[in-house]
Scaffold this active site. Structure first.
Site, mmCIF file in Angstrom:
data_model
loop_
_atom_site.group_PDB
_atom_site.id
_atom_site.type_symbol
_atom_site.label_atom_id
_atom_site.label_comp_id
_atom_site.label_asym_id
_atom_site.label_seq_id
_atom_site.Cartn_x
_atom_site.Cartn_y
_atom_site.Cartn_z
ATOM 1 N N GLY A 182 37.288 45.307 35.099
ATOM 2 C CA GLY A 182 36.182 44.370 35.388
ATOM 3 C C GLY A 182 36.522 43.015 35.366
ATOM 4 N N ALA A 183 37.649 42.724 35.712
ATOM 5 C CA ALA A 183 38.196 41.340 35.584
ATOM 6 C C ALA A 183 37.471 40.593 36.633
ATOM 7 C CB ALA A 183 39.611 41.269 35.176
ATOM 8 N N GLU A 184 36.800 41.098 37.643
ATOM 9 C CA GLU A 184 36.294 40.293 38.510
ATOM 10 C C GLU A 184 34.840 39.919 38.236
ATOM 11 O OE1 GLU A 184 38.634 42.634 39.726
ATOM 12 O OE2 GLU A 184 39.898 40.445 40.341
ATOM 13 N N ASP A 305 44.446 36.394 41.317
ATOM 14 C CA ASP A 305 44.260 37.886 41.029
ATOM 15 C C ASP A 305 45.772 38.533 40.868
ATOM 16 O OD1 ASP A 305 43.025 40.135 40.739
ATOM 17 O OD2 ASP A 305 42.597 40.646 42.613
ATOM 18 N N VAL A 544 40.406 49.917 47.325
ATOM 19 C CA VAL A 544 39.899 48.656 47.838
ATOM 20 C C VAL A 544 40.143 48.186 49.040
ATOM 21 C CG1 VAL A 544 41.729 47.056 46.384
ATOM 22 C CG2 VAL A 544 39.313 46.236 46.960
HETATM 23 N N1 PQQ Z 1 41.680 49.188 42.082
HETATM 24 C C1 PQQ Z 1 42.324 49.294 43.197
HETATM 25 C C2 PQQ Z 1 42.165 50.353 43.853
HETATM 26 O O1 PQQ Z 1 42.081 51.444 43.255
HETATM 27 O O2 PQQ Z 1 42.130 50.722 45.163
HETATM 28 C C3 PQQ Z 1 42.964 48.433 43.589
HETATM 29 C C4 PQQ Z 1 42.500 47.156 42.666
HETATM 30 C C5 PQQ Z 1 41.926 47.623 41.567
HETATM 31 C C6 PQQ Z 1 42.847 45.690 42.550
HETATM 32 O O3 PQQ Z 1 43.593 45.098 43.558
HETATM 33 C C7 PQQ Z 1 42.416 45.132 41.394
HETATM 34 O O4 PQQ Z 1 42.764 43.915 41.487
HETATM 35 C C8 PQQ Z 1 41.775 45.750 40.558
HETATM 36 N N2 PQQ Z 1 41.231 45.032 39.612
HETATM 37 C C9 PQQ Z 1 40.502 45.477 38.306
HETATM 38 C C10 PQQ Z 1 40.253 44.423 37.099
HETATM 39 O O5 PQQ Z 1 40.572 43.216 37.342
HETATM 40 O O6 PQQ Z 1 39.705 44.901 36.148
HETATM 41 C C11 PQQ Z 1 40.211 46.816 38.261
HETATM 42 C C12 PQQ Z 1 40.745 47.799 39.508
HETATM 43 C C13 PQQ Z 1 40.363 49.061 39.380
HETATM 44 O O7 PQQ Z 1 39.922 49.432 38.073
HETATM 45 O O8 PQQ Z 1 40.330 49.919 40.250
HETATM 46 C C14 PQQ Z 1 41.268 47.011 40.403
#
Ligand code: PQQ
Length: 682
Positions: A182-184, A305, A544
């Site tokens: 959830g850091a975004e 990030d 993502v």
């Molecule tokens: N999750 C993915 C994915 O599953 O493809 C890729 C990412 C996440 C990222 O590149 C992230 O930066 C990311 N950041 C967070 C966060 O900042 O809390 C959570 C997650 C997540 O839980 O999937 C991703």
């Protein structure tokens, strides 16, 4: 600044087998990373470069969803456990694929609004007859491994905040350890430990300090707070531990990978700078108490990030003639780190992909030597490698003690970091402090083609002792699968071209592939039953990059129903043909809005919609392509969905708290304009 390119050199340095991967010596795969050391190395050797040609499908199980599947399956007592979209858990006979049970934790689909990166899950944990899983709505749930009956179900997050869980729990000394994401969106990260017998919480370790007025939880938080400025706690601070952990039973240390700052833009989060501990760090904790032992921060003052949540591997390496117990990580920031895992001392670091934010990591201080322009905060935009997708994302790498190599699924996705001049903090929403529209790929067709070529992915065999590449295989697209290596000398990786591929571990020669019909991002595993070695991997394109850029990539996979596929020598099963729904592309309404309206619509789209519906409104195919939506016909139809949540049961949440009727009008104008532009997917 020019990009520092990685040179290719062909001499591997074999090193000793790890001392901590005891679990990988069994015939099953009972822990997430193969063992506590998370090497993702199978000791099985029936499948070799000589016979892998005969590998064929033993069975496949349809997971019934066509979104991203990121799970590492577990195999315990002849049963294979895998998770699918929205946290469904399946238990199957590992030999035949027959369904034993399935469990649906009933996650509210409106939680989709809090997900940065697809409704994914990376797998379950097994302990003492229980299967334990995290859920997108922040619960930890235990079910009986034999029957799938629920044993306990606890909430691990403050539900008033946009926390989510996508990672797999790890089991240490009878405790299930889980972090969150959830850091975004403005949360404060932490990891917690739960008693596997009843779900009782035993400890919690926050990764960033909270409001000093409330007192600090422990000395580590008080120390961390000295490295923050301003009123960071109002923005959560970030530091979510959303994926990686490892455990050393001998040192009794639990290692946790910590994520990025919230908001990304440090000049907003902590004006005036500071290291902002423990963002982008590996933190070592006592697993029985959660007490802090040491940390190593990969990216002080994180602002890109650059999570350090990427996969971590424990091994013993011969360094300068001495056996060293190390922890290895290739975090998003593009450098490969070898760290003494007893003390946190940096042993070496080298860039494993081109980077232009730091020239190198200073071996004395252990800190990156930054290129000043890269600290974009309140300055000019900066085109950077790696971007927020990282040089390596969550897709697990693998260490093969026999070859001494780490096999890393790497990506090259440049990104323009630009200050969001109009930033205002929106409680619980996308809050990066960066101008998302600048981060969008160019829309001009000629430029667009150029960018397509600049975006790359590779399987990289890296020598961690010499800190250099040994071989690499170029992929057609950046977002490929996690990796498995075996004692038989084979490396397995799925890819965006919808293939599972076998390579020779020593030189990267492509030996075999299998067409899975949809892209693979999940990592393969291996197990043995009744004298036969199996390779298992889940297909299901997503995550993502797939959501945001998947529709733009050449050769990126078509989405399709995810499956668990299991292979063995002489396997001759066939996948059933996927029935492809042909996409209806109705003529969009004419685009009548002026350029300013369309540009405002794009701005809104890029900060609210792009992470699911795709850059330039080109969908990955995983989620409906808005350009062909019948809802465009009238402003009212769009408002009912976007503002009032008419489709929330299908995962499209209401945006009433964030967007006005006027905003929906601007969005509609932009989407109609994109539809009339006719940018073709792929
Ligand atoms: N999750 C993915 C994915 O599953 O493809 C890729 C990412 C996440 C990222 O590149 C992230 O930066 C990311 N950041 C967070 C966060 O900042 O809390 C959570 C997650 C997540 O839980 O999937 C991703």
């Amino acid at each position: 600044a020019s990009l520092l390119l990685v040179a290719c050199d062909k001499t591997p340095t074999p090193s000793k087998a790890s001392d901590v991967s005891a679990d990988t010596a069994t015939q099953e795969w009972s822990k997430h990373g193969g063992g506590d050391a998370e090497q993702r190395f199978s000791p099985l050797r029936q499948i070799t470069p000589e016979n892998v040609d005969n590998l064929g499908l033993a069975w496949a199980f349809d997971l019934g969803v066509s979104r991203g599947i990121e799970a590492t399956p577990l195999v315990v007592d002849g049963v294979i456990y895998v998770t699918a979209t929205w946290n469904k858990v399946f238990a199957l006979d590992a030999k035949t694929g027959a369904l034993r049970w399935q469990f649906d934790p009933q996650v509210d689909r409106s939680k989709g609004a809090d997900l940065c990166c697809d409704a994914v899950n990376r797998g379950v944990a097994y302990s003492d007859g229980k299967i334990i899983t995290g859920t997108i709505d922040g619960r930890l749930v235990a079910v009986d491994a034999k029957t799938g009956t629920k044993l306990w179900d606890v909430i691990t997050v403050d539900q008033s905040k946009p926390y989510t869980i996508t990672g797999a729990p790890r089991i240490v000394n009878g405790k299930a350890i889980i972090g969150n994401g959830g850091a975004e969106y403005g949360v404060r990260g932490y990891v917690s430990a739960y008693d596997i017998n009843n779900g009782e919480m035993l400890w919690r370790f926050y990764t960033v300090p909270g409001n000093p007025e409330n007192g600090f939880e422990n000395a580590a938080m008080a120390k961390a707070a000295e490295t923050w400025k301003g009123e960071w706690w109002k923005y959560g601070g970030g530091g979510t531990a959303w994926d990686s952990m490892a455990y050393d039973p001998e040192l009794d240390l639990l290692y946790v990978g910590v994520g990025n700052g919230s908001p990304w833009n440090q000049s907003i989060r902590s004006p005036g700078g500071g290291d902002n501990l423990y963002l982008s760090s590996i933190v070592a904790l006592r697993p029985d108490t959660g007490e802090y032992v040491w940390h190593y921060q990969t990216t002080p003052g994180e602002t890109w990030d650059y999570t350090a949540t990427q996969h971590m591997i424990l091994a013993e390496l011969d360094i300068d003639g001495e056996p060293r117990k190390v922890i290895m990580q290739a975090p998003k920031n593009g450098f490969f780190y070898v760290i003494d895992r007893a003390t946190g001392e940096l042993l070496s670091a080298k860039n494993y992909v081109p980077v232009n934010w730091a020239s190198h990591i200073d071996s004395e201080t252990g800190r990156p030597v930054e290129i000043p322009e890269a600290r974009w905060g309140s300055k000019a935009p900066y085109l950077q490698l790696p971007g927020p997708m990282g040089g390596h994302n969550w897709h697990p790498m693998s260490f093969n003690p026999a070859s001494g190599l780490v096999y890393i699924p790497v990506l090259e996705t440049p990104y323009i970091y630009a200050n969001d001049e109009e930033f205002s903090y929106k409680e619980g929403r996308w809050n990066t402090g960066s101008d998302s529209a600048m981060g969008s790929l160019p829309s001009d067709l000629a430029q667009f083609k150029a960018v397509k070529v600049a975006v790359k992915g590779r399987l990289l065999a890296w020598d961690p002792v010499r800190q250099g590449p040994v071989w690499q295989v170029e992929h057609n697209s950046p977002w490929n699968g996690g990796v498995l290596s075996t004692a038989g000398g084979v490396v397995f990786q799925g890819n965006a071209d919808a293939k599972l591929v076998a390579y020779r571990a020593d030189n990267g020669e492509r030996l075999w592939d299998f067409f899975a019909q949809t892209g693979i991002v999940a990592p393969p595993i291996s197990y043995e039953l009744d004298g036969e070695q199996y390779i298992a991997v889940a297909s299901g394109w997503g995550g993502v990059f797939a959501l945001v850029y998947g529709g733009l990539m050449p050769a990126a996979s078509d989405p399709g129903v995810g499956r668990l596929m299991v292979f063995k020598l002489g396997g001759s099963a066939k996948l059933s043909e996927l029935s492809k729904a042909s996409i209806q592309k109705p003529t969009p309404p004419p685009s009548t809005a002026d350029a300013i309206t369309v540009a405002k619509g794009k701005q809104l789209y890029d900060s609210n919609c792009v992470v699911c519906h795709g850059d330039h409104v080109i969908s990955s195919g995983l989620i409906p392509d808005l350009r062909w939506s019948p809802l465009l016909a009238t402003a009212e139809a769009m408002q009912a969905v976007v503002l009032d949540g008419a489709l929330s049961s299908r995962g499209m949440p209401a945006f009433k708290a964030l967007l006005s009727k006027e905003d929906v009008g601007l969005l509609r104008a932009y989407i109609i304009s994109a539809a009339n532009d006719g940018l073709e997917a792929k």
